[in-house]
Scaffold this motif. Structure first.
Motif, PDB file in Angstrom:
ATOM      1  N   TRP A 176      38.225  43.400  41.629  1.00 52.90           N
ATOM      2  CA  TRP A 176      39.068  42.301  42.176  1.00 52.90           C
ATOM      3  C   TRP A 176      40.295  42.641  42.820  1.00 52.90           C
ATOM      4  CZ3 TRP A 176      39.305  43.871  37.144  1.00 52.90           C
ATOM      5  CH2 TRP A 176      40.286  44.353  36.466  1.00 52.90           C
ATOM      6  N   LYS A 190      42.975  37.972  35.105  1.00 54.14           N
ATOM      7  CA  LYS A 190      44.264  38.460  35.948  1.00 54.14           C
ATOM      8  C   LYS A 190      44.746  37.616  36.946  1.00 54.14           C
ATOM      9  CE  LYS A 190      45.554  42.568  35.774  1.00 54.14           C
ATOM     10  NZ  LYS A 190      46.581  42.930  35.068  1.00 54.14           N
ATOM     11  N   ALA A 249      31.882  49.484  36.631  1.00 51.98           N
ATOM     12  CA  ALA A 249      31.235  48.269  35.586  1.00 51.98           C
ATOM     13  C   ALA A 249      29.900  48.503  35.233  1.00 51.98           C
ATOM     14  CB  ALA A 249      31.432  47.051  36.562  1.00 51.98           C
ATOM     15  N   HIS A 250      29.012  47.533  35.634  1.00 57.05           N
ATOM     16  CA  HIS A 250      27.727  47.770  35.068  1.00 57.05           C
ATOM     17  C   HIS A 250      26.783  48.500  36.007  1.00 57.05           C
ATOM     18  CE1 HIS A 250      28.841  44.771  31.733  1.00 57.05           C
ATOM     19  NE2 HIS A 250      28.455  45.516  31.158  1.00 57.05           N
ATOM     20  N   TYR A 257      37.064  39.867  33.415  1.00 57.75           N
ATOM     21  CA  TYR A 257      38.468  40.141  33.170  1.00 57.75           C
ATOM     22  C   TYR A 257      39.303  39.914  34.382  1.00 57.75           C
ATOM     23  CZ  TYR A 257      42.605  42.867  31.718  1.00 57.75           C
ATOM     24  OH  TYR A 257      44.054  43.132  31.626  1.00 57.75           O
ATOM     25  N   ASP A 304      29.881  43.861  24.195  1.00 62.08           N
ATOM     26  CA  ASP A 304      28.816  43.657  25.150  1.00 62.08           C
ATOM     27  C   ASP A 304      27.910  44.796  25.432  1.00 62.08           C
ATOM     28  OD1 ASP A 304      27.258  42.014  27.058  1.00 62.08           O
ATOM     29  OD2 ASP A 304      28.126  43.008  28.674  1.00 62.08           O
ATOM     30  N   PRO A 357      31.361  39.910  30.146  1.00 61.50           N
ATOM     31  CA  PRO A 357      32.803  39.935  29.922  1.00 61.50           C
ATOM     32  C   PRO A 357      33.774  40.738  30.640  1.00 61.50           C
ATOM     33  CG  PRO A 357      31.526  39.825  27.925  1.00 61.50           C
ATOM     34  CD  PRO A 357      30.381  40.053  29.032  1.00 61.50           C
ATOM     35  N   PHE A 358      33.280  42.090  30.897  1.00 62.97           N
ATOM     36  CA  PHE A 358      33.758  43.195  31.415  1.00 62.97           C
ATOM     37  C   PHE A 358      34.203  42.553  32.926  1.00 62.97           C
ATOM     38  CE2 PHE A 358      34.526  47.269  33.533  1.00 62.97           C
ATOM     39  CZ  PHE A 358      35.175  48.056  32.809  1.00 62.97           C
ATOM     40  N   GLU A 387      35.582  54.039  30.975  1.00 60.40           N
ATOM     41  CA  GLU A 387      36.257  53.406  32.164  1.00 60.40           C
ATOM     42  C   GLU A 387      37.172  52.222  31.697  1.00 60.40           C
ATOM     43  OE1 GLU A 387      33.434  51.148  34.740  1.00 60.40           O
ATOM     44  OE2 GLU A 387      35.131  50.166  35.792  1.00 60.40           O
ATOM     45  N   HIS A 396      40.114  49.234  32.935  1.00 52.58           N
ATOM     46  CA  HIS A 396      40.428  48.700  34.218  1.00 52.58           C
ATOM     47  C   HIS A 396      41.355  47.472  33.750  1.00 52.58           C
ATOM     48  CE1 HIS A 396      37.118  45.233  34.472  1.00 52.58           C
ATOM     49  NE2 HIS A 396      37.712  45.229  33.049  1.00 52.58           N
ATOM     50  N   PHE A 397      42.457  47.379  34.719  1.00 48.02           N
ATOM     51  CA  PHE A 397      43.786  46.760  34.429  1.00 48.02           C
ATOM     52  C   PHE A 397      44.195  45.874  36.034  1.00 48.02           C
ATOM     53  CE2 PHE A 397      46.816  49.688  35.951  1.00 48.02           C
ATOM     54  CZ  PHE A 397      45.847  50.746  36.087  1.00 48.02           C
ATOM     55  N   PRO A 449      36.822  43.352  27.197  1.00 50.72           N
ATOM     56  CA  PRO A 449      36.684  43.008  28.654  1.00 50.72           C
ATOM     57  C   PRO A 449      37.479  44.057  29.404  1.00 50.72           C
ATOM     58  CG  PRO A 449      37.181  40.993  27.755  1.00 50.72           C
ATOM     59  CD  PRO A 449      37.527  42.129  26.680  1.00 50.72           C
ATOM     60  N   GLN A 450      38.177  44.949  28.703  1.00 54.67           N
ATOM     61  CA  GLN A 450      38.767  45.951  29.713  1.00 54.67           C
ATOM     62  C   GLN A 450      38.087  47.495  29.584  1.00 54.67           C
ATOM     63  OE1 GLN A 450      43.113  44.972  28.668  1.00 54.67           O
ATOM     64  NE2 GLN A 450      43.143  45.871  30.591  1.00 54.67           N
ATOM     65  N   TRP A 451      37.536  47.742  28.641  1.00 46.38           N
ATOM     66  CA  TRP A 451      36.995  49.039  28.278  1.00 46.38           C
ATOM     67  C   TRP A 451      35.503  48.943  28.241  1.00 46.38           C
ATOM     68  CZ3 TRP A 451      39.917  53.462  27.730  1.00 46.38           C
ATOM     69  CH2 TRP A 451      41.265  53.008  27.294  1.00 46.38           C
ATOM     70  N   MET A 452      34.877  50.215  28.958  1.00 45.66           N
ATOM     71  CA  MET A 452      33.606  50.298  28.774  1.00 45.66           C
ATOM     72  C   MET A 452      33.306  51.826  28.740  1.00 45.66           C
ATOM     73  SD  MET A 452      30.541  49.395  31.751  1.00 45.66           S
ATOM     74  CE  MET A 452      30.758  47.650  31.352  1.00 45.66           C
ATOM     75  N   GLU A 458      22.979  40.940  39.165  1.00 47.90           N
ATOM     76  CA  GLU A 458      23.475  40.920  37.590  1.00 47.90           C
ATOM     77  C   GLU A 458      23.508  39.445  37.293  1.00 47.90           C
ATOM     78  OE1 GLU A 458      27.573  42.098  35.436  1.00 47.90           O
ATOM     79  OE2 GLU A 458      27.534  42.472  37.795  1.00 47.90           O
ATOM     80  N   SER A 459      22.874  39.476  36.029  1.00 46.87           N
ATOM     81  CA  SER A 459      22.854  37.993  35.231  1.00 46.87           C
ATOM     82  C   SER A 459      23.193  38.045  33.838  1.00 46.87           C
ATOM     83  CB  SER A 459      21.637  37.316  35.543  1.00 46.87           C
ATOM     84  OG  SER A 459      20.457  37.997  34.677  1.00 46.87           O
ATOM     85  N   LYS A 475      39.754  35.941  45.005  1.00 43.64           N
ATOM     86  CA  LYS A 475      40.287  37.085  44.681  1.00 43.64           C
ATOM     87  C   LYS A 475      39.797  37.797  43.701  1.00 43.64           C
ATOM     88  CE  LYS A 475      44.564  36.703  47.567  1.00 43.64           C
ATOM     89  NZ  LYS A 475      45.941  36.591  47.619  1.00 43.64           N
ATOM     90  N   ALA A 476      39.170  36.942  42.644  1.00 43.29           N
ATOM     91  CA  ALA A 476      38.705  37.656  41.544  1.00 43.29           C
ATOM     92  C   ALA A 476      37.216  38.119  41.882  1.00 43.29           C
ATOM     93  CB  ALA A 476      38.699  36.639  40.350  1.00 43.29           C
ATOM     94  N   GLY A 477      36.656  37.656  42.997  1.00 44.23           N
ATOM     95  CA  GLY A 477      35.365  37.961  43.307  1.00 44.23           C
ATOM     96  C   GLY A 477      34.228  36.862  42.922  1.00 44.23           C
ATOM     97  N   GLU A 534      29.003  47.025  43.119  1.00 46.60           N
ATOM     98  CA  GLU A 534      30.432  46.578  42.323  1.00 46.60           C
ATOM     99  C   GLU A 534      31.656  47.058  43.225  1.00 46.60           C
ATOM    100  OE1 GLU A 534      30.321  44.583  40.109  1.00 46.60           O
ATOM    101  OE2 GLU A 534      28.225  44.607  39.415  1.00 46.60           O
ATOM    102  N   ALA A 536      29.050  36.989  34.968  1.00 49.14           N
ATOM    103  CA  ALA A 536      27.774  37.317  34.211  1.00 49.14           C
ATOM    104  C   ALA A 536      28.024  38.045  33.085  1.00 49.14           C
ATOM    105  CB  ALA A 536      26.852  38.253  35.108  1.00 49.14           C
ATOM    106  N   TYR A 583      19.594  42.903  35.101  1.00 47.73           N
ATOM    107  CA  TYR A 583      19.938  43.738  36.096  1.00 47.73           C
ATOM    108  C   TYR A 583      19.038  44.284  36.870  1.00 47.73           C
ATOM    109  CZ  TYR A 583      24.494  43.086  33.878  1.00 47.73           C
ATOM    110  OH  TYR A 583      25.917  42.678  33.231  1.00 47.73           O
TER     111      TYR A 583
END
Lengths: 272, 283
Positions: free
Chosen positions: A34, B48, A21-22, B44, A195, B40-41, A269, A271-272, A237-240, A149-150, B91-93, A31, B38, A154
């Protein structure tokens, strides 16, 4: 001299890290993913360090056992490792990491996190190749990472210690990494929008003395400080997409060693 | 543990205003105030987890990251499980600070409490709380102006609406039950008589003999309102009439009549001519 070469290779292959992630791309952050989440990352890494050049791809998969505990498996593929005009390529040393987030404080639009990091690197690369694609040792990684992280800012501070085991008569020095990064988000975008976050990363790398047959090697080890910008861009929200470049801004190397110049990382990156 | 947050209702009301209403579901919409969002990434993972909630309606997930508000529609046939919602967020944190919903149901008065019974094929009830002006019950800043619905006025309205027996719509913050024996409660923010849907395929009027009070109307509204094909029900004890709005043009009217009859009422569908001859509910 060949021992120095081996050490140089260890240096190059040992600095790899992988972000989620970031997080900073030249370090590891706090990080986790989930519970049940899976992230995959492909990272291209180029380094020109102390006379040796490396270009490699790192394939990484991360899995969230719980929202606090993530497991990561990383497989490096050395595209080209050049040393004294000789080049080699192939699979490198795989690494397994566990990250446990033992502190978290959530605020509106912000998180404080602290994670412990444990890693094991196995000597799966070709040790007999010239130059070698493996350190030939089983190394361990211990670390702790704090991150804030805000929506706008960061901050990261990570301390990592790489414990390196002996290889024959060679006892390579352990390495200590002190990583700091600050970042900001120029535009506060909403969930489905792109983003962008910009980071400034500074990495202090300290390598302790190495010994060969109980004799300290004079031209191995020392301290380096890297500094450079990193961009983290997520189109959804899924790709970075991540990219960072660093220059060696300070070096205090033992004996007579070639100086480091720069290194760069580009990663994708999902994620799913 | 669900924590309080001052800006929760402001965010939620904005979300509701900006969100289209769905059909006459019983837990119409759920909004979560979540801390830790904080980017969008990172958010996600929350989508889920929320998508795995039994009551989640597909493709209704929206996030306002700056406000820390996640909203989605709730399935009509599933009760709201606060524990499951809290677990999903965890569970999503992230950390759940509050749950707000828009609910439809009938009111019952039990001693000094009002209870909302959802119009649903399951039995889920919420104790209604008045929105207190201070302390943990009031999520707004202390500097905020006086509430639009003072406690005494709210009780008057609850009294009137429960006496009428018809369905009401309530927006409010949900609090988990204090123990295994009790019911979850709703801190009432908005209260109004549930309106018929703007669009429905069928509207049918029945004469129901034996409707003597709001309690009888509530029984009928509950029984019919829990049927999937019924979008809305209104009853009028004085006129002995019940009006039903349905999803299809030709619902199984015999089944509807049977449902009412099973409650001990004599029921007869009125034709257009019968409707014109009397005045009553749903006009």
């Amino acid at each position: 001299m060949s021992n120095y070469r081996t050490l140089a290779i260890v240096l190059v292959l040992g600095v790899s890290s992988s972000a989620v992630a970031h997080e900073p791309v030249f370090s590891l952050g706090p990080e986790t993913i989930w519970e049940g989440g899976v992230g995959i990352e492909t990272k291209f890494e180029f380094e020109d360090a102390r006379g040796d050049q490396l270009s490699a791809l790192h394939y990484e998969i991360i899995y969230g056992v719980t929202s606090d505990l993530s497991l990561t498996f990383e497989l490096p593929q050395i595209l080209e490792l050049e040393e004294d005009g000789e080049t080699e390529h192939g699979l490198g040393d795989i690494e397994f990491r566990a990250k446990y987030q033992f502190f978290k404080k959530d605020l509106l639009g912000a998180q404080h996190k602290v994670s412990g990091i444990f890693g094991v690197k196995a000597p799966t690369g070709d040790d007999d190749a010239v130059p070698a694609l493996s350190t030939g040792t089983t190394d361990f990684l211990l670390g702790v990472s704090y991150g804030y992280e805000s929506r706008s800012w960061y901050q990261f501070l990570t301390v990592r210690y790489r414990l390196r085991t002996e290889r024959g008569d060679l006892d390579p020095g352990d390495r200590l990494f002190i990583d700091a990064a600050i970042g900001f988000r120029p535009w506060q975008r909403e969930y489905t929008e792109w983003d962008l976050v910009a980071l400034l990363e500074m990495n202090v790398e300290l390598e302790f003395d190495s010994e060969f047959r109980s004799t300290t090697l004079p031209n191995v080890g020392g301290n380096t400080v890297w500094l450079g910008p990193t961009i983290l861009f997520s189109p959804n929200p899924q790709w970075m997409f991540k990219g960072g470049v660093q220059l060696s801004v300070y070096e205090d190397l033992n004996g007579d060693q070639e100086h480091s110049e720069f290194r760069a990382v580009f990663a994708i990156e999902f994620h799913f | 543990m669900i924590h309080s947050n001052k800006s929760f209702f402001t965010c939620f009301v904005l979300t509701l205003v900006l969100s289209p209403l769905v059909a006459q579901a019983q837990v119409k919409q759920v909004s979560l105030r979540v801390d830790g969002l904080a980017c969008p990434f990172c958010a996600y993972g929350l989508e889920k987890k929320v998508a795995k909630l039994e009551g989640y309606t597909a493709n209704t997930y929206t996030v306002k990251i700056n406000e820390g508000v996640v909203s989605f529609d709730w399935r009509r046939d599933k009760p709201l499980d606060l524990k499951a919602v809290e677990t999903a967020v965890d569970k999503a944190g992230f950390t759940l600070r509050g749950v707000t919903g828009r609910f439809a149901g009938t009111l019952e008065k039990r001693e000094d409490q009002y209870v909302l019974r959802l119009l649903a094929p399951f039995d889920q009830r919420f104790v209604l709380q008045e929105l207190s002006k201070t302390g943990a019950g009031d999520p707004r800043p202390k500097s905020a102006p006086a509430l639009e619905t003072p406690t005494n006025r709210l009780r008057e309205r609850l009294e009137r609406m429960s006496a009428n027996g018809n369905a009401v719509e309530i927006v409010g913050r949900v609090h988990p039950r204090p123990d295994a024996q009790g019911a979850d409660s709703i801190e009432v923010r908005e209260l109004k008589v549930l309106e018929p849907p703007a669009q429905s395929a069928g509207r049918f009027v029945f004469e129901v003999k034996g409707l003597r009070c709001g309690g009888c109307v509530a029984k009928v509204v509950q029984a019919l309102g829990s049927l999937v094909e019924v979008l809305h029900v209104q009853g009028d004890a004085e006129a002995s009439r019940v009006v039903i709005w349905t999803e299809s043009e030709s619902p199984d009217l015999a089944a509807l009549e049977q449902k009412v009859a099973s409650l001990g009422f004599d029921v007869r569908r009125l034709g257009a001519a019968d409707e014109r001859s009397t005045r009553g509910a749903g006009e």
